[in-house]
Design an enzyme around this catalytic site. Structure first.
Site, short mmCIF file in Angstrom:
data_model
loop_
_atom_site.label_atom_id
_atom_site.label_comp_id
_atom_site.label_asym_id
_atom_site.label_seq_id
_atom_site.Cartn_x
_atom_site.Cartn_y
_atom_site.Cartn_z
N GLU A 1 32.31 50.83 42.61
CA GLU A 1 33.43 51.85 42.92
C GLU A 1 33.26 53.08 42.12
O GLU A 1 33.44 53.02 40.95
CB GLU A 1 34.86 51.35 42.37
CG GLU A 1 35.37 50.18 43.44
CD GLU A 1 36.68 49.81 42.70
OE1 GLU A 1 37.60 50.47 43.37
OE2 GLU A 1 36.80 48.76 42.23
N LYS B 1 42.98 43.74 35.37
CA LYS B 1 41.77 43.87 36.15
C LYS B 1 41.24 45.22 35.81
O LYS B 1 40.00 45.72 35.89
CB LYS B 1 42.03 43.45 37.59
CG LYS B 1 40.77 43.52 38.73
CD LYS B 1 40.66 44.79 39.30
CE LYS B 1 39.21 44.54 40.20
NZ LYS B 1 39.26 45.91 40.61
N ASP C 1 26.59 39.51 29.45
CA ASP C 1 27.10 38.49 30.14
C ASP C 1 28.79 38.96 30.33
O ASP C 1 29.45 38.58 29.75
CB ASP C 1 26.83 37.15 29.32
CG ASP C 1 27.43 36.11 30.13
OD1 ASP C 1 28.36 36.20 31.12
OD2 ASP C 1 27.17 34.82 29.89
N HIS D 1 41.43 57.33 44.71
CA HIS D 1 40.26 56.19 44.69
C HIS D 1 39.89 55.98 45.95
O HIS D 1 38.52 56.04 46.09
CB HIS D 1 41.43 55.12 44.00
CG HIS D 1 40.71 53.71 44.49
ND1 HIS D 1 40.06 53.18 43.28
CD2 HIS D 1 40.55 52.87 45.38
CE1 HIS D 1 39.37 52.07 43.46
NE2 HIS D 1 40.06 51.67 44.91
C1 MEV Z 1 41.69 48.94 41.07
O1 MEV Z 1 40.48 48.49 41.02
C2 MEV Z 1 42.32 48.52 39.74
C3 MEV Z 1 43.95 48.87 39.61
O2 MEV Z 1 44.58 47.90 40.45
C4 MEV Z 1 44.37 48.68 38.17
C5 MEV Z 1 45.94 48.50 38.02
O3 MEV Z 1 46.67 48.25 39.16
O4 MEV Z 1 46.35 48.84 36.92
C6 MEV Z 1 44.10 50.18 40.16
#
Ligand code: MEV
Length: 376
Positions: free
Chosen positions: A75, A254, A270, A366
């Site tokens: 990404e 994430k 890793d 994004h």
């Molecule tokens: C997307 O790769 C990551 C997000 O979902 C993180 C978040 O929601 O804080 C934008």
């Protein structure tokens, strides 16, 4: 030495980008020809922050040192977001961070122990002999101040579980600790009469914690039609939701790991072990929590991250040509420096995500970048 604060790095031609990195990291002929090899691959796209096997995030200032950070991730928006947030945090003095410890632990499971107290006494009475056997497996590590340091005994159901603590220095530690455990296991079995079960590192690396913080002047957070204050409101609301809701906390984390995994991958680390460690740490108190915190301190938004991070600069795939090149671009001297930089990237990605989530939404920037990337 050039500063890594270059706002439009992604807009430069590939040639110019390579020129900057070459100068900054003192790249030689072999390094440049390796980058060229990757640039010739059919899937290579010479735009955004791509330079070859990885993309480059600009603007990082960590503990007063400039970094261009190699990130291996599909990404492009993650790299763009990290660069943008790093620029904002630079306005507040850059990232500050350190490791709180450098030990990993390995587990040895003993089965069929009848008298737990006696077995525990036997093990602790032979502690130095066990550590000695473990350390015989890696004399070099011992010489540079690492190696097996301590033991701990736990009872888990009917099993006696021995924890071996070792400092792997700049290595991740899995090979080192697994070898130590396998070497010491027969002796431990002999003195306790127990049968050996599992003998393996634990990825719950609670003694290898990195802590990083950074702050941004509120004004500098302004985004599109949103003022800095409005962005901060959105960030704090998102933080509050993540603190109390697993559905949000996991996505929050994430987003942090987008950055950390990308650095781990570029440097041959890793990333699955890192992921496992981070998520188990996020749930260590019985409730899954966000691994970063944001709060308002006068005219600054302050963020911090505290996670286990078993990242290495030696051993395993860190010695591949690609990973060595990433480490050279980073100019890191050891694993702890790399870990502090990687955690800074995670914090930056989190700031970038929360800034847009509470305001204009993620899709605008994004997904635009993502579409360009997929369509070439
Ligand atoms: C997307 O790769 C990551 C997000 O979902 C993180 C978040 O929601 O804080 C934008």
């Amino acid at each position: 030495m050039i500063n890594s604060a270059i706002s439009n790095f992604h807009k430069f031609s590939l040639k110019k980008k390579i020129e900057i990195i070459k100068k900054f990291s003192n790249l030689g002929k072999t390094d440049l020809s390796l980058l060229k090899k990757y640039q010739k691959l059919p899937d290579f796209l010479g735009f955004e922050n791509n330079i070859g096997p990885f993309k480059i995030a600009a603007n990082f200032l960590v503990e007063g040192k400039n970094y261009f950070v190699p990130m291996e991730i599909e990404e492009p928006s993650v790299v763009a977001a990290a660069s943008r947030a790093a620029r904002q945090i630079r306005e507040g003095g850059g990232f500050r961070g350190k490791y709180l410890g450098n030990e990993m632990l390995g587990q040895l499971q003993l089965l069929g122990i009848k008298n737990f107290k006696k077995a525990k006494e036997k093990i602790l009475g032979n502690k130095y002999e066990i550590l000695k056997i473990a350390n015989e497996t890696n004399k070099f590590l011992l010489k540079i101040g690492g190696g097996a340091k301590d033991l701990e005994i736990r009872k888990v159901k009917n099993f006696l579980v021995l924890h071996l603590f070792a400092d792997p220095k700049d290595a991740m530690g899995a090979n080192i600790i697994n070898t130590m455990l396998e070497k010491a296991a027969p002796f431990i079995s002999k003195i306790t009469g127990g049968k050996i079960g599992v003998k393996i590192i634990s990825n719950f690396a609670e003694k290898r914690i990195v802590f990083v913080e950074g702050r941004v002047p509120v004004k500098k957070l302004a985004l599109g039609n949103f003022s800095g204050k409005e962005v901060v409101k959105g960030i704090l609301n998102a933080q509050e939701l993540a603190e109390s809701d697993i559905y949000r906390a996991v996505t929050h984390n994430k987003g942090v790991m987008n950055g950390i995994d990308a650095v781990a991958l570029a440097t041959g680390n890793d990333f699955r072990a890192i992921e496992a460690g981070v998520h188990s740490f996020a749930a260590k108190d019985g409730k899954y929590k966000p691994i970063t915190k944001w709060k308002l301190e006068e005219n600054f938004l302050k963020g911090e991250i505290k996670i286990p991070l078993a990242i290495a600069t030696v051993g395993g795939a860190t010695s591949t040509k690609k990973a060595k090149l990433a480490l050279k671009i980073l100019r890191v001297k050891n694993a702890q420096e790399l870990g502090v930089v990687a955690a800074s990237v995670g914090l930056a990605n989190n700031l970038a995500a929360l800034s847009v989530l509470g305001t204009e939404g993620i899709q605008k920037g994004h997904m635009k970048l993502h579409r360009e990337f997929i369509n070439g």
